[in-house]
Design a protein around this motif. Structure first.
Motif, PDB file in Angstrom:
ATOM      1  N   SER A 611       0.801  -1.230   0.000  1.00 40.74           N
ATOM      2  CA  SER A 611       0.000   0.000   0.000  1.00 40.74           C
ATOM      3  C   SER A 611       0.833   1.278   0.000  1.00 40.74           C
ATOM      4  O   SER A 611       0.355   2.350  -0.327  1.00 40.74           O
ATOM      5  N   GLY A 612       2.100   1.151   0.497  1.00 42.95           N
ATOM      6  CA  GLY A 612       2.936   2.350   0.609  1.00 42.95           C
ATOM      7  C   GLY A 612       2.811   3.074   1.945  1.00 42.95           C
ATOM      8  O   GLY A 612       3.487   4.071   2.180  1.00 42.95           O
ATOM      9  N   GLN A 613       1.952   2.584   2.855  1.00 43.14           N
ATOM     10  CA  GLN A 613       1.754   3.213   4.170  1.00 43.14           C
ATOM     11  C   GLN A 613       2.668   2.530   5.216  1.00 43.14           C
ATOM     12  O   GLN A 613       2.650   1.313   5.357  1.00 43.14           O
ATOM     13  N   LEU A 614       3.434   3.355   5.971  1.00 40.33           N
ATOM     14  CA  LEU A 614       4.457   2.845   6.899  1.00 40.33           C
ATOM     15  C   LEU A 614       3.839   1.982   7.999  1.00 40.33           C
ATOM     16  O   LEU A 614       4.417   0.967   8.388  1.00 40.33           O
ATOM     17  N   PHE A 619       3.147  -3.118  10.837  1.00 42.15           N
ATOM     18  CA  PHE A 619       2.256  -4.160  11.336  1.00 42.15           C
ATOM     19  C   PHE A 619       2.655  -5.532  10.763  1.00 42.15           C
ATOM     20  O   PHE A 619       2.710  -6.531  11.500  1.00 42.15           O
ATOM     21  N   MET A 620       2.942  -5.607   9.438  1.00 47.57           N
ATOM     22  CA  MET A 620       3.314  -6.867   8.810  1.00 47.57           C
ATOM     23  C   MET A 620       4.646  -7.371   9.370  1.00 47.57           C
ATOM     24  O   MET A 620       4.821  -8.576   9.583  1.00 47.57           O
TER      25      MET A 620
END
Length: 637
Positions: A611-614, A619-620
């Motif tokens: 997604s490009g969100q930090l 989280f992953m």
């Protein structure tokens, strides 16, 4: 240049003419292409005559030698399995150089008049040059793979020339038919070459055709389905030859090839494509005779049956070019039969010599017949005998030359056809009485159908012509007169000293026990044609009606075209091609499309991971670390 190195120009000149007229022909007046092509072909012809004179009439105390004046390596697979490109000169290749260039030069010259004003004149001469180059390359090949390359080029050239009138659907269909039928045959030829090279380890004619050579030592132990590998190889190679020479049952393309311009018909039927199959069998003759006698027997019987089959059909045809086409089929059958009954060396090789002798004489009188037919068509604008009659008064040169050709093919004494045909009959009599009987009957049928054609065209009743027919121009009648002289005197060439199976001359004598009956049956055929067709009457129509269904079947060429269409459309297309197409479309394509759709769907489901969100990446990372740590604890506990 020394020796025979100059012979490379015999082949290269037509290639250069093809490139020049094909690429530059539209930049100048049409006739320039014709004149250039004719001059080039005339030069190749003169060089071929010089080559033949030097080769045949030089000093040959112990027979003719095989000469390779030019050769270069192209592809190498092993120490012995090498594909080379070169020039091989021996009796049959030198003879074929003369035949091809002579007929091609006459056709080039004749076409200056016949094709004058035709759309695509330059294209026509470019294709003629390509055709001639292809056939010349075929006959001088030093190895069987080089022959195969030019063999396919001959097929392409014939496709272009038969379909020259590409605006006509019938011409397009005929060119496709010739191409497709010969492609099936050529598949057999290619497989035969591969088997032969696997067994022998070579493509080279010098090694393959040397009697007693050791390269066939392992062949005896190799077989498939109880048939030796060499018999398979030679039979498959013969299938390729049968396709080009239109032997039964691969004969169906040749009559339709008449859709091309008449000079093309002369070139195809007299000196190029159709004799390629006979030449192939002659080239491979030592291999066939010593290593595959069963294949040689097949060749003899196929030739004999084709000869009779085509002669019977020719009796009922009304298109003059189709009569000549079936005549060609019959005469090619003669040549194949002669090779099928021949021994090797000396008088035992009479059939081989007779086959090559008849190939040579047939080229002259059959080219004359086709060019004569072109002169007739040029005068009356019809191909059909029922539109013709009484033309001897209007076309005196065409009439006399055509009569000479008819007498020659009928085997009238002291003309060339008499000598070459009788040698074949003698060879058949000594080796196979059944085939002799077949060819004896064919001799009578040949005389009948040729003089049926002659009397119907030049005698009978004058038709109501739209305009008064007139003789063809000099540029067309000169080739007719030249070929008429050649048809008379070609039989006096001492072939038994020049072109033999072992390259050593032998003595032949006239066999009157064969010659006299063959002349008599020929005269009988002429006499019957005289009675039925010299004057127009209703007797031929009544006879045709009395034969009923047999005449109808013969007129329709025994429905072989319909049989082929039924088999291809109803059986192969419906029960083989369509199921394969369904399997390809639904199983193969469906499987590949399914892989693509599945990949796309999975990609759509997991695209959120990129997604490009930090915070998503953090989280992953933490979830993955925890999962890995819990897994290690679980397994360590």
């Amino acid at each position: 240049m020394t020796g025979y190195t100059y012979t490379v120009f015999i082949i290269l000149i037509p290639l250069v003419m093809f490139l020049v007229t094909g690429l530059l022909g539209m930049k100048w007046k049409p006739m320039v292409s014709g004149i250039l092509g004719t001059i080039g072909m005339g030069t190749s012809w003169l060089l071929s005559l010089i080559t033949a004179g030097s080769y045949f009439f030089g000093h040959h105390a112990e027979g003719f030698q095989t000469i390779i004046p030019f050769e270069l390596k192209w592809l190498q697979f092993t120490d012995t399995l090498i594909i080379k490109m070169g020039i091989l000169l021996d009796p049959i290749s030198v003879m074929m150089l003369v035949v091809i260039t002579t007929i091609s030069f006459m056709v080039h010259l004749y076409s200056l008049g016949y094709m004058h004003g035709e759309t695509g004149f330059q294209r026509f001469y470019a294709f003629l040059s390509l055709f001639t180059f292809s056939m010349l390359g075929l006959v001088i090949a030093t190895n069987i793979f080089q022959m195969y390359i030019f063999w396919e080029l001959v097929g392409v050239s014939s496709f272009l020339l038969i379909g020259f009138y590409y605006q006509k659907p019938s011409a397009v269909a005929a060119s496709k038919k010739a191409f497709i039928v010969t492609r099936f045959a050529d598949l057999g030829f290619l497989i035969g070459i591969l088997i032969l090279s696997f067994v022998t380890g070579t493509f080279d004619f010098g090694k393959l055709t040397e009697p007693g050579t050791a390269i066939f030592g392992s062949a005896a132990s190799m077989s498939f389905m109880g048939i030796s590998a060499m018999t398979w190889a030679m039979t498959l190679i013969f299938i390729g030859g049968a396709g080009k020479s239109a032997m039964f049952p691969l004969h169906i393309w040749l009559p339709d090839a008449m859709e091309g311009p008449t000079p093309v018909s002369a070139l195809i039927h007299a000196a190029t494509m159709v004799v390629a199959g006979v030449f192939l069998v002659a080239r491979m003759f030592p291999v066939i005779h010593f290593q595959a006698p069963a294949a040689q027997e097949i060749i003899g019987y196929v030739g004999g049956f084709t000869s009779l089959f085509a002669a019977v059909i020719a009796i009922t045809q009304y298109d003059i070019k189709r009569v000549l086409a079936f005549s060609t089929l019959s005469q090619l059958g003669y040549m194949m039969l002669a090779l099928g009954v021949s021994g090797y060396g000396g008088e035992e090789g009479l059939g081989y010599m007779a086959s090559m002798f008849h190939l040579f004489t047939h080229a002259m009188f059959k080219a004359l017949l086709f060019l004569g037919a072109g002169s007739i068509i040029h005068a009356v604008h019809s191909n059909y005998m029922y539109d013709m009659g009484g033309l001897r008064k209007y076309l005196p040169i065409t009439h006399i030359t055509f009569l000479i050709a008819c007498l020659t093919i009928a085997g009238v004494p002291f003309l060339s056809g008499f000598f070459s045909k009788d040698e074949i009959l003698v060879a058949a009599l000594h080796h196979n009485k059944i085939l002799f009987a077949v060819e004896f009957i064919v001799a009578g049928l040949t005389a009948f159908y040729m003089f049926r054609l002659y009397f119907s065209v030049f005698w009978g009743k004058d038709r109501h012509y739209h305009h008064t027919p007139h003789e063809s121009p000099l540029v067309m009648t000169i080739p007719l007169m030249f070929l008429a002289v050649a048809s008379i005197f070609a039989g006096y060439i001492p072939f038994h000293h020049l072109v033999t199976s072992d390259k050593v001359g032998f003595v032949t004598e006239m066999n009157y026990m064969v010659a006299v009956p063959s002349v008599l049956i020929g005269l009988l055929g002429i006499a019957v044609a005289w009675i039925l067709y010299k004057k127009e009457s209703d007797v031929p129509a009544k006879l045709a009606k009395s034969w009923g269904i047999l005449y109808t079947a013969t007129y329709n060429k025994f429905y072989f075209d319909e049989i082929y269409l039924f088999v291809t459309r109803k059986i192969i297309f419906n029960y083989i091609s369509r199921p394969i197409a369904w399997f390809d479309r639904h199983i193969i394509d469906g499987f590949m499309v399914g892989i693509g759709l599945t990949t796309e769907k999975i990609s759509y489901q997991i695209k959120g991971m990129q997604s490009g969100q930090l915070q998503h990446y953090a989280f992953m990372f933490i979830a993955g670390t925890l999962a890995l740590a819990l897994s290690m604890i679980y397994f360590l506990m």
